[in-house]
Design a protein around this motif. Structure first.
Motif, PDB file in Angstrom:
ATOM      1  N   ILE A 157      86.988  31.420  33.264  1.00  0.00           N
ATOM      2  CA  ILE A 157      85.760  32.262  32.734  1.00  0.00           C
ATOM      3  C   ILE A 157      86.111  32.858  31.210  1.00  0.00           C
ATOM      4  O   ILE A 157      85.440  33.281  30.454  1.00  0.00           O
ATOM      5  N   ARG A 158      87.489  32.294  30.742  1.00  0.00           N
ATOM      6  CA  ARG A 158      88.079  32.741  29.648  1.00  0.00           C
ATOM      7  C   ARG A 158      87.822  34.308  29.223  1.00  0.00           C
ATOM      8  O   ARG A 158      87.359  34.717  28.022  1.00  0.00           O
ATOM      9  N   PRO A 159      88.372  35.148  29.954  1.00  0.00           N
ATOM     10  CA  PRO A 159      88.159  36.444  29.966  1.00  0.00           C
ATOM     11  C   PRO A 159      88.836  36.938  28.887  1.00  0.00           C
ATOM     12  O   PRO A 159      89.908  36.338  28.075  1.00  0.00           O
ATOM     13  N   SER A 160      88.543  38.238  28.169  1.00  0.00           N
ATOM     14  CA  SER A 160      89.149  39.025  27.074  1.00  0.00           C
ATOM     15  C   SER A 160      90.464  39.517  27.737  1.00  0.00           C
ATOM     16  O   SER A 160      91.406  39.594  26.872  1.00  0.00           O
ATOM     17  N   VAL A 161      90.721  39.855  28.891  1.00  0.00           N
ATOM     18  CA  VAL A 161      91.897  40.157  29.348  1.00  0.00           C
ATOM     19  C   VAL A 161      91.973  39.698  30.855  1.00  0.00           C
ATOM     20  O   VAL A 161      90.807  39.803  31.601  1.00  0.00           O
ATOM     21  N   LEU A 162      93.104  39.526  31.343  1.00  0.00           N
ATOM     22  CA  LEU A 162      93.374  38.897  32.742  1.00  0.00           C
ATOM     23  C   LEU A 162      94.152  39.858  33.540  1.00  0.00           C
ATOM     24  O   LEU A 162      94.857  40.639  33.212  1.00  0.00           O
ATOM     25  N   LEU A 163      93.664  40.487  34.369  1.00  0.00           N
ATOM     26  CA  LEU A 163      93.995  41.545  35.219  1.00  0.00           C
ATOM     27  C   LEU A 163      94.675  41.205  36.678  1.00  0.00           C
ATOM     28  O   LEU A 163      93.985  40.336  37.446  1.00  0.00           O
ATOM     29  N   LEU A 164      95.811  41.325  37.018  1.00  0.00           N
ATOM     30  CA  LEU A 164      96.595  40.982  38.067  1.00  0.00           C
ATOM     31  C   LEU A 164      97.010  42.008  39.101  1.00  0.00           C
ATOM     32  O   LEU A 164      97.780  42.804  38.564  1.00  0.00           O
ATOM     33  N   ASP A 165      96.645  42.395  40.090  1.00  0.00           N
ATOM     34  CA  ASP A 165      96.808  43.277  41.100  1.00  0.00           C
ATOM     35  C   ASP A 165      97.606  42.881  42.095  1.00  0.00           C
ATOM     36  O   ASP A 165      97.491  42.590  43.353  1.00  0.00           O
ATOM     37  N   GLU A 166      99.133  42.953  41.739  1.00  0.00           N
ATOM     38  CA  GLU A 166     100.044  42.643  42.726  1.00  0.00           C
ATOM     39  C   GLU A 166      99.794  41.305  43.391  1.00  0.00           C
ATOM     40  O   GLU A 166      99.926  41.198  44.589  1.00  0.00           O
TER      41      GLU A 166
END
Length: 339
Positions: A155-164
């Protein structure tokens, strides 16, 4: 350059006002663009709550969250242009791999040709193009995690969040996936924020490491700056320093076991602090032995650990222990004690 994510005096408490528990307290944080940031700390330090507030799943009790410089504190998650990779992968078991990756693109109403192209590019990025027609149940845990990563990146995000995202993988696969995460982040130039309690993971992946303690920021910076210069005993302890003697003329210091040296008979002393000590325990670790000693001349004696590569002395033996000056870290006042 405007940070992609900025937290301004953000706090979050859970429970009724009288019995509320603060998960995050007055947190200021700027996430640099195009870098890999890790939120690091023990269980209960507030890192997951912070990530969920950035995602929009949890609202701050106070403070502001800015995305791309605009106030997004009350913006719903689906309007934040954020990609997220969960610990549990969260793939749709009835869909093929390519359909899982394309799901977020279709939800955004993109044309079919663009959906197909971008989903294919994302799968190619993680090396799974050949498995596009399979379903998640036919994939290994590591492959499923790469599909989840491809879906978030597509989705070409502004920020990629990775939860463990690596915590459910075995040790060898975790190491492989660290390299995969770093490669994808570098190739795409994405801004990424990873929540982890694993210091090795944070040190390997981070451009910017943020250490949290009871909901407050304890220290932040590049790993090469934070690791050799922990700002407090909490940070030093969390990063594995283990030895915390109070030395005459130095005060409270920290030193890692691999930097403590056992001096052989007649060996000259380098710059640092030499202590007479008695061996109390020896543990074989394969490439080295961990030698535990009680140092003399420091009040009641101080327990020190030394990672010794040679033949280890036996419990009860008298030894000389060198704490090299170059590896002694003078500890500042802990943030918790200062409050």
């Amino acid at each position: 350059m405007t940070p992609v994510v900025q937290l301004e005096s953000v706090s979050r408490a859970f429970g009724r006002s009288r019995d509320a528990v603060a998960a995050v307290s007055d947190l200021d944080l700027a996430v640099p663009r195009g870098k890999f940031t890790t939120l690091l700390g023990p269980s209960g330090c507030g890192k997951t709550t912070t990530l969920r507030m950035i995602a929009g799943f949890v609202q701050p009790t106070s403070g502001r969250i800015l995305l791309e410089g605009a106030d997004a504190t009350k913006t719903p998650p689906e309007k934040r242009n954020i990609g997220m990779v969960f610990q549990s992968y969260a793939l749709f078991p009835h869909m093929t791999i390519i359909d899982n990756v394309a799901f977020g693109l279709r939800a955004r109403g993109l044309a079919k040709t663009e959906v197909t192209a971008r989903a294919g590019e994302a799968l190619e990025l993680v090396g799974l193009s050949a498995l596009a027609g399979r379903k998640p149940g036919a994939l290994s845990g590591g492959q499923q995690q790469r599909v989840a990563l491809a879906r978030a990146v597509a989705i070409r995000p502004s920020v990629l969040l990775l939860d463990e995202p690596l915590s459910n993988l075995d040790a060898r696969l975790r190491v492989q996936m660290r390299a995969e995460l770093r490669r994808v982040q570098r190739e795409t130039g994405l801004t990424a924020i990873l929540v982890t309690h694993d210091q090795d993971e944070a040190l390997e992946l981070s451009d910017h490491m943020v250490i949290l303690n009871k909901g407050r920021l304890e220290q932040e910076g590049a790993p090469r700056d934070v690791f050799p210069r922990p700002a407090s005993r909490f940070v030093a302890d969390f990063l594995g320093y283990e030895n915390f003697p109070v030395l005459p003329g130095h005060g409270p210091v920290a030193i890692r076991p691999e930097h403590v040296r056992l001096l052989s008979s007649g060996e000259p002393e380098d710059a640092g602090v030499t202590l007479e000590a008695t061996v109390t325990n020896v543990t074989y670790q394969g490439s080295h032995c961990v030698v535990e000693v009680n140092a003399n001349g420091l009040g009641d004696g101080t327990r020190l650990l030394c990672a010794h590569p040679g033949e280890a002395p036996r419990p009860g033996e008298a030894v000389r222990v060198l704490l090299p000056a170059a590896h002694l870290v003078t500890l500042g006042e802990d943030a918790e004690a200062a409050r």
